[in-house]
Motif scaffolding. Structure first.
Motif, PDB file in Angstrom:
ATOM      1  N   TYR A 146       0.825  -1.111   0.044  1.00 12.11           N
ATOM      2  CA  TYR A 146       0.044   0.153  -0.205  1.00 12.11           C
ATOM      3  C   TYR A 146       0.832   1.112   0.028  1.00 12.11           C
ATOM      4  CZ  TYR A 146      -4.049  -3.059   1.172  1.00 12.11           C
ATOM      5  OH  TYR A 146      -4.984  -4.224   1.196  1.00 12.11           O
TER       6      TYR A 146
ATOM      7  N   SER B  27      -0.551   5.960   2.732  1.00 10.62           N
ATOM      8  CA  SER B  27      -1.048   4.851   2.249  1.00 10.62           C
ATOM      9  C   SER B  27      -1.869   4.924   1.051  1.00 10.62           C
ATOM     10  CB  SER B  27      -1.895   3.764   3.163  1.00 10.62           C
ATOM     11  OG  SER B  27      -2.617   2.823   2.649  1.00 10.62           O
ATOM     12  N   ASN B  28      -1.617   4.288   0.013  1.00  9.02           N
ATOM     13  CA  ASN B  28      -2.790   4.490  -1.084  1.00  9.02           C
ATOM     14  C   ASN B  28      -4.031   4.120  -0.777  1.00  9.02           C
ATOM     15  OD1 ASN B  28      -2.889   1.698  -1.603  1.00  9.02           O
ATOM     16  ND2 ASN B  28      -1.247   1.689  -3.167  1.00  9.02           N
ATOM     17  N   GLN B  29      -4.360   3.610   0.157  1.00  8.16           N
ATOM     18  CA  GLN B  29      -5.695   3.248   0.779  1.00  8.16           C
ATOM     19  C   GLN B  29      -6.341   4.380   1.321  1.00  8.16           C
ATOM     20  OE1 GLN B  29      -7.021  -0.322  -0.101  1.00  8.16           O
ATOM     21  NE2 GLN B  29      -5.126   0.439  -1.514  1.00  8.16           N
TER      22      GLN B  29
END
Length: 311
Positions: free
Chosen positions: A278, A308-310
């Motif tokens: 992530y 985080s890419n979340q």
């Protein structure tokens, strides 16, 4: 065709097993020989083997898809006194010492010399030392005793589950250009890597061999390299070969967060609570170029960067 992958548990045991071994349950520690001293012995023995054995070189002069069973290695004839005689049929045969390629490497603080005979380079991909490979092979000791063989059947292997010599030699070859299904569940491969490796015991099993192999035995492997597949052992979207951060040819000693789990088995390499997969913020498939604080350390290796890419 997918190649099987070794479990993370088994890989962890491999790292442990490479460091120590007890010879029984009595508590007596098995003390292996000094690696540098043993390499001197192994090196002399290997050279002696290569100087007194030849192979059927004329067989491979015509391009074709040859097999392990086509490679014939023979000891020079001897007279009644045990002295070696000249090689028979020199137009058809070649001494191994005149045909092998030589490499040196440092492994477990010792310098090793190993050799390989390249009968066909192959025309496909070059495997990395952490990849899985599909091979056919036959392994023997210098006394020509075969201790392991796939019996002309393709076999998937994870290079990280093999002896060091295989991880060094496989990247010297290419796998097959293509393959076809024969209709009976078998496959035929075209222009694959074909060769023989000659390994000192220190790049093989050294003092802890499996059943059928003597301690400190130099080994010879004939092989066909059919296919290779890039491994991502911890499925963190970083190929395992890229987790060799110090470039020393081993992924077992790269442990960014010091948790005793090497990065290639650690789903959170920097221990910041954000999974490595992530931390590829721009989702371009390359987490090495994501550096939020501009300190030159990619986020997935920087415990101070927890984006985080979340999010």
């Amino acid at each position: 065709m997918n190649l099987r992958k070794i479990t993370l548990f088994t890989l962890s045991l491999l790292a442990l097993f490479s460091s120590c071994k007890k010879d029984d349950d009595s508590g007596t520690t098995f003390v292996e020989r000094d690696r540098t001293e043993q390499q001197i012995i192994d090196g002399d023995s290997l050279i002696g083997y290569l100087e007194t054995h030849y192979y059927n070189s004329s067989t491979f002069e015509t391009p074709g898809n040859y097999h392990v069973s086509d490679i014939v290695i023979t000891e020079l004839p001897k007279d009644e006194a045990g002295n070696y005689l000249p090689m028979p049929d020199p137009d058809d045969n070649t001494l191994l010492i005149d045909a092998v390629q030589t490499r040196t490497t440092t492994y477990l603080d010792a310098e090793y010399v190993y050799y390989f005979l390249k009968l066909n380079q192959g025309g496909g991909d070059i495997p990395h030392f952490t990849d899985s490979v599909l091979v056919n092979y036959s392994g023997m000791m210098q006394n020509d005793e075969i201790f392991d063989s796939t019996v002309n059947a393709e076999t998937p292997l994870d290079l990280l589950n093999l002896i060091q010599g295989w991880r060094l030699v496989m990247p010297e070859f290419n796998d097959a250009v293509s393959y076809i299904e024969n209709g009976d569940g078998t496959y035929s491969y075209d222009n694959y890597g074909l060769g023989v490796m000659f390994l000192p015991s220190g790049l093989a099993y050294f003092g802890s061999p499996p059943l059928g192999v003597t301690s400190y035995a130099n080994l010879v492997f004939k092989f066909e390299l059919y296919q290779s597949e890039i491994n991502d052992h911890d499925e963190d979207l970083i190929p395992s070969y890229l987790e060799d951060l110090d470039g020393d040819g081993s992924v077992f000693n790269d442990d960014t967060d010091g948790d005793d789990i090497p990065n290639f088995l650690d789903t959170d390499d920097d221990g910041d609570g954000v999974l490595t997969k992530y931390e590829d913020l721009d989702n371009d498939g390359n987490p090495f170029n994501d550096d939020s604080d501009g300190d030159g350390i990619p986020n997935f290796l920087d415990s101070d960067s927890t984006e985080s890419n979340q999010d």
